[in-house]
Design an enzyme around this catalytic site. Sequence first.
Site, mmCIF file in Angstrom:
data_model
loop_
_atom_site.group_PDB
_atom_site.id
_atom_site.type_symbol
_atom_site.label_atom_id
_atom_site.label_comp_id
_atom_site.label_asym_id
_atom_site.label_seq_id
_atom_site.Cartn_x
_atom_site.Cartn_y
_atom_site.Cartn_z
ATOM 1 N N LYS A 172 -6.094 4.351 -3.332
ATOM 2 C CA LYS A 172 -6.431 3.047 -4.278
ATOM 3 C C LYS A 172 -5.384 2.068 -3.777
ATOM 4 O O LYS A 172 -4.338 1.879 -4.610
ATOM 5 C CB LYS A 172 -6.462 3.247 -5.879
ATOM 6 C CG LYS A 172 -7.774 3.808 -6.133
ATOM 7 C CD LYS A 172 -7.896 4.204 -7.551
ATOM 8 C CE LYS A 172 -7.616 3.552 -8.683
ATOM 9 N NZ LYS A 172 -7.545 4.189 -9.938
ATOM 10 N N ASN A 225 4.536 5.028 9.319
ATOM 11 C CA ASN A 225 3.392 4.889 8.394
ATOM 12 C C ASN A 225 2.431 3.907 8.851
ATOM 13 O O ASN A 225 1.180 3.893 8.427
ATOM 14 C CB ASN A 225 3.962 4.754 7.104
ATOM 15 C CG ASN A 225 2.747 4.150 5.870
ATOM 16 O OD1 ASN A 225 2.033 4.845 5.602
ATOM 17 N ND2 ASN A 225 2.748 2.953 5.763
ATOM 18 N N ASP A 285 6.533 -4.984 15.162
ATOM 19 C CA ASP A 285 5.467 -4.842 15.522
ATOM 20 C C ASP A 285 5.477 -3.655 16.036
ATOM 21 O O ASP A 285 6.085 -3.215 17.181
ATOM 22 C CB ASP A 285 4.675 -5.924 16.354
ATOM 23 C CG ASP A 285 3.328 -5.435 16.765
ATOM 24 O OD1 ASP A 285 2.929 -4.295 16.847
ATOM 25 O OD2 ASP A 285 2.683 -6.256 17.682
ATOM 26 N N VAL A 286 5.184 -2.298 15.428
ATOM 27 C CA VAL A 286 5.233 -1.058 15.932
ATOM 28 C C VAL A 286 4.468 -0.577 17.261
ATOM 29 O O VAL A 286 5.030 0.297 17.821
ATOM 30 C CB VAL A 286 4.734 -0.034 14.955
ATOM 31 C CG1 VAL A 286 5.627 -0.067 13.667
ATOM 32 C CG2 VAL A 286 3.369 -0.081 14.522
ATOM 33 N N SER A 321 -4.272 11.439 8.644
ATOM 34 C CA SER A 321 -5.302 10.979 7.561
ATOM 35 C C SER A 321 -6.218 12.231 7.340
ATOM 36 O O SER A 321 -6.347 12.977 8.149
ATOM 37 C CB SER A 321 -6.257 9.875 8.066
ATOM 38 O OG SER A 321 -7.191 9.696 7.411
ATOM 39 N N PRO A 324 -3.493 11.513 4.112
ATOM 40 C CA PRO A 324 -4.011 10.811 2.978
ATOM 41 C C PRO A 324 -5.669 10.974 2.792
ATOM 42 O O PRO A 324 -6.133 10.877 3.894
ATOM 43 C CB PRO A 324 -3.557 9.321 2.631
ATOM 44 C CG PRO A 324 -2.545 9.258 3.558
ATOM 45 C CD PRO A 324 -2.667 10.189 4.705
ATOM 46 N N GLY A 341 0.788 -1.258 -0.032
ATOM 47 C CA GLY A 341 -0.061 -0.013 -0.107
ATOM 48 C C GLY A 341 0.819 1.151 -0.069
ATOM 49 O O GLY A 341 1.789 1.607 -0.686
ATOM 50 N N ILE A 342 0.446 2.150 0.918
ATOM 51 C CA ILE A 342 1.003 3.517 0.821
ATOM 52 C C ILE A 342 2.462 3.360 1.428
ATOM 53 O O ILE A 342 3.502 3.969 0.652
ATOM 54 C CB ILE A 342 0.159 4.298 1.748
ATOM 55 C CG1 ILE A 342 -1.293 4.821 1.307
ATOM 56 C CG2 ILE A 342 1.095 5.779 2.036
ATOM 57 C CD1 ILE A 342 -2.147 5.534 2.280
ATOM 58 N N TYR A 383 -10.628 5.017 14.419
ATOM 59 C CA TYR A 383 -9.515 5.323 13.707
ATOM 60 C C TYR A 383 -9.348 6.745 13.390
ATOM 61 O O TYR A 383 -8.302 7.436 13.483
ATOM 62 C CB TYR A 383 -10.054 4.653 12.150
ATOM 63 C CG TYR A 383 -8.971 5.026 11.051
ATOM 64 C CD1 TYR A 383 -7.726 4.598 10.964
ATOM 65 C CD2 TYR A 383 -9.297 6.171 10.050
ATOM 66 C CE1 TYR A 383 -6.599 4.936 9.936
ATOM 67 C CE2 TYR A 383 -8.347 6.561 8.939
ATOM 68 C CZ TYR A 383 -7.303 5.826 8.994
ATOM 69 O OH TYR A 383 -6.375 6.121 8.001
HETATM 70 P P1 ADP Z 1 -2.714 1.465 3.405
HETATM 71 O O1 ADP Z 1 -3.972 1.595 2.675
HETATM 72 O O2 ADP Z 1 -2.780 2.620 4.586
HETATM 73 O O3 ADP Z 1 -1.409 1.553 2.796
HETATM 74 P P2 ADP Z 1 -2.612 -1.313 4.176
HETATM 75 O O4 ADP Z 1 -3.471 -2.114 5.089
HETATM 76 O O5 ADP Z 1 -2.664 -1.794 2.823
HETATM 77 O O6 ADP Z 1 -2.936 0.444 4.406
HETATM 78 O O7 ADP Z 1 -0.903 -1.390 4.702
HETATM 79 C C1 ADP Z 1 -0.652 -1.091 6.080
HETATM 80 C C2 ADP Z 1 0.751 -1.696 6.450
HETATM 81 O O8 ADP Z 1 0.956 -1.618 7.642
HETATM 82 C C3 ADP Z 1 0.765 -3.442 5.920
HETATM 83 O O9 ADP Z 1 1.619 -3.584 5.231
HETATM 84 C C4 ADP Z 1 0.712 -4.203 7.503
HETATM 85 O O10 ADP Z 1 1.112 -5.246 7.373
HETATM 86 C C5 ADP Z 1 1.380 -2.952 8.237
HETATM 87 N N1 ADP Z 1 1.047 -2.965 9.632
HETATM 88 C C6 ADP Z 1 -0.138 -3.356 10.117
HETATM 89 N N2 ADP Z 1 0.084 -3.488 11.661
HETATM 90 C C7 ADP Z 1 1.393 -3.253 12.001
HETATM 91 C C8 ADP Z 1 2.163 -3.221 13.228
HETATM 92 N N3 ADP Z 1 1.533 -3.367 14.281
HETATM 93 N N4 ADP Z 1 3.312 -3.010 13.014
HETATM 94 C C9 ADP Z 1 3.969 -2.940 11.570
HETATM 95 N N5 ADP Z 1 3.414 -2.918 10.492
HETATM 96 C C10 ADP Z 1 2.028 -2.966 10.420
#
Ligand code: ADP
Length: 257
Positions: A187, A87, A60-61, A140, A183, A14-15, A153
């Site tokens: 898409k 992000n 895991d952030v 966002s 954002p 994604g982003i 959210y």
């Molecule tokens: P967006 O549309 O904002 O890009 P996505 O769901 O497509 O959203 O992407 C979000 C990314 O963040 C994914 O690659 C997901 O694995 C990652 N993500 C979600 N939770 C965590 C977390 N706790 N730690 C690290 N990465 C995460």
Amino acid sequence: MKNNVALVTGAGQGIGRAIALRLAKEGFAVAVADFNPDTARRVADEIASAGGKSLAVAVDVSKRDEVFAAVEEARKTLGGFNVIVNNAGVAPTTLIEEITEEVIDKVYAVNVKGVIWGIQAAVNAFKAEGHGGKIINASSQAGHVGNPELAIYSSSKFAVRGLTQTAARDLASLGITVNGYCPGIVKTPMWDEIDRQFSAAAGKPAGYGTAEFAKNITLGRLSEPEDVAACVAFLAGPDSDYMTGQSLLIDGGMVFN
Ligand code: ADP
């Protein structure tokens, strides 16, 4: 600044993926950090195969220790660490009456705590490097106005703007700027799924939902991940040196602020 090195969280898709690829194109060595080690590896490989320097890190952030370890690994492996893009995020939809403690804890742990740990880890690394740097946080359009069925959210993204403003004030004396990006509807594969569901519910073919949502966007189209990445590249580079505490809307004109 020489030795531009960035760590981008949630960069496996994604982003975040678009940001990682764009920063690599701008000459950054990029640590691609994601919860999912496979997607992180894939994006890091994409960068490497285009001739860039990259590193895949699983993180895991929401876990402070893991974020500190990831940033340290990036700093030691890539050298000269000077940009973090916080992000990673999650965005479940829930009607306000159906919000559970589980959803609150999950969303705030990733979207808010994750940003705080990213800020702390970056400051720690910038100090170790003996220079300032740039911290860039994902808010966002929903961090500016309430969106239907997105209370948790949306409130988490309002919180990120508050963190960005406060951190900007707290860290300026260290030569650190803190900015954010907001954002609108982007898409990504996640959006394609929402479009399928929305369109099916209306008895229409895929793409109908996208067209309906585009009607409410001033520029008449949804965002591509690359639109957001371009804004982040600006915030990561020297052209934004005189900006701090800002969260830039990159939403095609959904919100004017
Ligand atoms: P967006 O549309 O904002 O890009 P996505 O769901 O497509 O959203 O992407 C979000 C990314 O963040 C994914 O690659 C997901 O694995 C990652 N993500 C979600 N939770 C965590 C977390 N706790 N730690 C690290 N990465 C995460």
